[in-house]
Design a protein around this motif. Sequence first.
Motif, PDB file in Angstrom:
ATOM      1  N   THR A   1      34.796  -0.136  34.517  1.00  0.00           N
ATOM      2  CA  THR A   1      34.882  -0.298  33.066  1.00  0.00           C
ATOM      3  C   THR A   1      34.177   0.849  32.361  1.00  0.00           C
ATOM      4  O   THR A   1      34.700   1.441  31.414  1.00  0.00           O
ATOM      5  CB  THR A   1      34.271  -1.649  32.633  1.00  0.00           C
ATOM      6  OG1 THR A   1      34.952  -2.704  33.309  1.00  0.00           O
ATOM      7  CG2 THR A   1      34.380  -1.854  31.129  1.00  0.00           C
TER       8      THR A   1
ATOM      9  N   ALA B   1      27.835   3.884  30.980  1.00  0.00           N
ATOM     10  CA  ALA B   1      27.990   4.264  29.576  1.00  0.00           C
ATOM     11  C   ALA B   1      26.782   5.057  29.097  1.00  0.00           C
ATOM     12  O   ALA B   1      26.939   6.042  28.351  1.00  0.00           O
ATOM     13  CB  ALA B   1      28.196   3.014  28.709  1.00  0.00           C
TER      14      ALA B   1
ATOM     15  N   TYR C   1      34.251   0.335  19.508  1.00  0.00           N
ATOM     16  CA  TYR C   1      33.567   1.186  20.480  1.00  0.00           C
ATOM     17  C   TYR C   1      32.755   2.291  19.810  1.00  0.00           C
ATOM     18  O   TYR C   1      31.762   2.749  20.375  1.00  0.00           O
ATOM     19  CB  TYR C   1      34.558   1.744  21.500  1.00  0.00           C
ATOM     20  CG  TYR C   1      34.988   0.683  22.472  1.00  0.00           C
ATOM     21  CD1 TYR C   1      34.149   0.274  23.488  1.00  0.00           C
ATOM     22  CD2 TYR C   1      36.217   0.046  22.340  1.00  0.00           C
ATOM     23  CE1 TYR C   1      34.522  -0.732  24.366  1.00  0.00           C
ATOM     24  CE2 TYR C   1      36.593  -0.957  23.215  1.00  0.00           C
ATOM     25  CZ  TYR C   1      35.741  -1.346  24.218  1.00  0.00           C
ATOM     26  OH  TYR C   1      36.104  -2.354  25.077  1.00  0.00           O
TER      27      TYR C   1
ATOM     28  N   ILE D   1      40.036  -1.309  17.536  1.00  0.00           N
ATOM     29  CA  ILE D   1      39.409  -1.163  18.855  1.00  0.00           C
ATOM     30  C   ILE D   1      38.519   0.070  18.861  1.00  0.00           C
ATOM     31  O   ILE D   1      37.382   0.025  19.342  1.00  0.00           O
ATOM     32  CB  ILE D   1      40.482  -1.086  19.964  1.00  0.00           C
ATOM     33  CG1 ILE D   1      41.221  -2.410  20.072  1.00  0.00           C
ATOM     34  CG2 ILE D   1      39.855  -0.705  21.300  1.00  0.00           C
ATOM     35  CD1 ILE D   1      42.382  -2.406  21.038  1.00  0.00           C
ATOM     36  N   LYS D   2      39.032   1.144  18.316  1.00  0.00           N
ATOM     37  CA  LYS D   2      38.247   2.383  18.240  1.00  0.00           C
ATOM     38  C   LYS D   2      36.985   2.167  17.414  1.00  0.00           C
ATOM     39  O   LYS D   2      35.907   2.647  17.779  1.00  0.00           O
ATOM     40  CB  LYS D   2      39.103   3.499  17.652  1.00  0.00           C
ATOM     41  CG  LYS D   2      38.472   4.853  17.717  1.00  0.00           C
ATOM     42  CD  LYS D   2      39.433   5.921  17.239  1.00  0.00           C
ATOM     43  CE  LYS D   2      38.803   7.285  17.370  1.00  0.00           C
ATOM     44  NZ  LYS D   2      39.706   8.351  16.968  1.00  0.00           N
TER      45      LYS D   2
ATOM     46  N   TYR E   1      28.649   2.143  21.364  1.00  0.00           N
ATOM     47  CA  TYR E   1      29.369   2.398  22.606  1.00  0.00           C
ATOM     48  C   TYR E   1      28.758   1.654  23.789  1.00  0.00           C
ATOM     49  O   TYR E   1      29.463   0.991  24.554  1.00  0.00           O
ATOM     50  CB  TYR E   1      29.421   3.903  22.875  1.00  0.00           C
ATOM     51  CG  TYR E   1      30.120   4.271  24.154  1.00  0.00           C
ATOM     52  CD1 TYR E   1      31.498   4.100  24.286  1.00  0.00           C
ATOM     53  CD2 TYR E   1      29.406   4.795  25.228  1.00  0.00           C
ATOM     54  CE1 TYR E   1      32.139   4.433  25.467  1.00  0.00           C
ATOM     55  CE2 TYR E   1      30.043   5.130  26.405  1.00  0.00           C
ATOM     56  CZ  TYR E   1      31.408   4.953  26.529  1.00  0.00           C
ATOM     57  OH  TYR E   1      32.049   5.278  27.683  1.00  0.00           O
TER      58      TYR E   1
ATOM     59  N   SER F   1      29.297  -2.173  23.467  1.00  0.00           N
ATOM     60  CA  SER F   1      30.718  -2.511  23.560  1.00  0.00           C
ATOM     61  C   SER F   1      31.244  -2.403  24.991  1.00  0.00           C
ATOM     62  O   SER F   1      31.967  -3.279  25.460  1.00  0.00           O
ATOM     63  CB  SER F   1      31.535  -1.606  22.639  1.00  0.00           C
ATOM     64  OG  SER F   1      31.130  -1.750  21.306  1.00  0.00           O
ATOM     65  N   VAL F   2      30.868  -1.345  25.678  1.00  0.00           N
ATOM     66  CA  VAL F   2      31.313  -1.172  27.065  1.00  0.00           C
ATOM     67  C   VAL F   2      30.710  -2.266  27.949  1.00  0.00           C
ATOM     68  O   VAL F   2      31.405  -2.852  28.786  1.00  0.00           O
ATOM     69  CB  VAL F   2      30.943   0.238  27.590  1.00  0.00           C
ATOM     70  CG1 VAL F   2      31.159   0.341  29.090  1.00  0.00           C
ATOM     71  CG2 VAL F   2      31.754   1.294  26.864  1.00  0.00           C
TER      72      VAL F   2
ATOM     73  N   THR G   1      32.428  -5.567  27.245  1.00  0.00           N
ATOM     74  CA  THR G   1      33.788  -5.524  27.783  1.00  0.00           C
ATOM     75  C   THR G   1      33.771  -5.794  29.284  1.00  0.00           C
ATOM     76  O   THR G   1      34.596  -6.566  29.795  1.00  0.00           O
ATOM     77  CB  THR G   1      34.458  -4.169  27.486  1.00  0.00           C
ATOM     78  OG1 THR G   1      34.505  -3.971  26.068  1.00  0.00           O
ATOM     79  CG2 THR G   1      35.860  -4.097  28.066  1.00  0.00           C
TER      80      THR G   1
ATOM     81  N   LEU H   1      36.325   3.979  32.688  1.00  0.00           N
ATOM     82  CA  LEU H   1      37.665   3.962  32.088  1.00  0.00           C
ATOM     83  C   LEU H   1      37.656   3.918  30.562  1.00  0.00           C
ATOM     84  O   LEU H   1      38.643   4.333  29.943  1.00  0.00           O
ATOM     85  CB  LEU H   1      38.464   2.778  32.636  1.00  0.00           C
ATOM     86  CG  LEU H   1      38.840   2.890  34.113  1.00  0.00           C
ATOM     87  CD1 LEU H   1      39.510   1.607  34.602  1.00  0.00           C
ATOM     88  CD2 LEU H   1      39.755   4.099  34.347  1.00  0.00           C
ATOM     89  N   ILE H   2      36.591   3.386  29.962  1.00  0.00           N
ATOM     90  CA  ILE H   2      36.567   3.332  28.505  1.00  0.00           C
ATOM     91  C   ILE H   2      36.002   4.636  27.982  1.00  0.00           C
ATOM     92  O   ILE H   2      34.830   4.964  28.209  1.00  0.00           O
ATOM     93  CB  ILE H   2      35.731   2.136  28.005  1.00  0.00           C
ATOM     94  CG1 ILE H   2      36.394   0.834  28.447  1.00  0.00           C
ATOM     95  CG2 ILE H   2      35.580   2.190  26.479  1.00  0.00           C
ATOM     96  CD1 ILE H   2      35.630  -0.415  28.083  1.00  0.00           C
TER      97      ILE H   2
END
Length: 155
Positions: A148, A64, A8, A4-5, A12, A15-16, A19, A151-152
């Motif tokens: 989202t 993001a 992202y 998962i890391k 970034y 991915s955000v 998601t 929080l990410i």
Amino acid sequence: MDWIKEIYCWNYLLSVSLTAWLIAQVLKTIINFILMGKFRVERMWGSGGMPSAHSATVCALVIAAGRSQGTHSEVFALAAVMAVIVMYDAMGVRRETGEQAKILNQLLSDWLDEEAKRTPILGDKKLKEMVGHTPFEVFGGAAVGIATGLLIPMM
């Protein structure tokens, strides 16, 4: 958990955004099931409905971009302008298209009832009615996207 890391860290912003889209589509499917009492897998990729996945995606992108590039960056500015355009379009042009489709489908239905006997090839042709969003659905999508994006964590 490392995979998962890695996702992202790879990109970034993308991915955000993706998601947020996935979360909105899953929520849309669940909400549709609760309201209609019938599971429709098409809601996982279909447009229209609550919350707006388009709004969730672009709002997550804005958050993001602001977190990773700063709010004075060109990337943030582009994301913000794109978000405004996408959300305006969802509530305006695309919503109006859905309203027109409802009327045309009713007219076609009335006409096809008469013509079906002579032209069976026309069958059940219908325009897609669920293509746009109400302001509430856009706001719901924006809330999903903003949450989202916040929080990410940046990896």
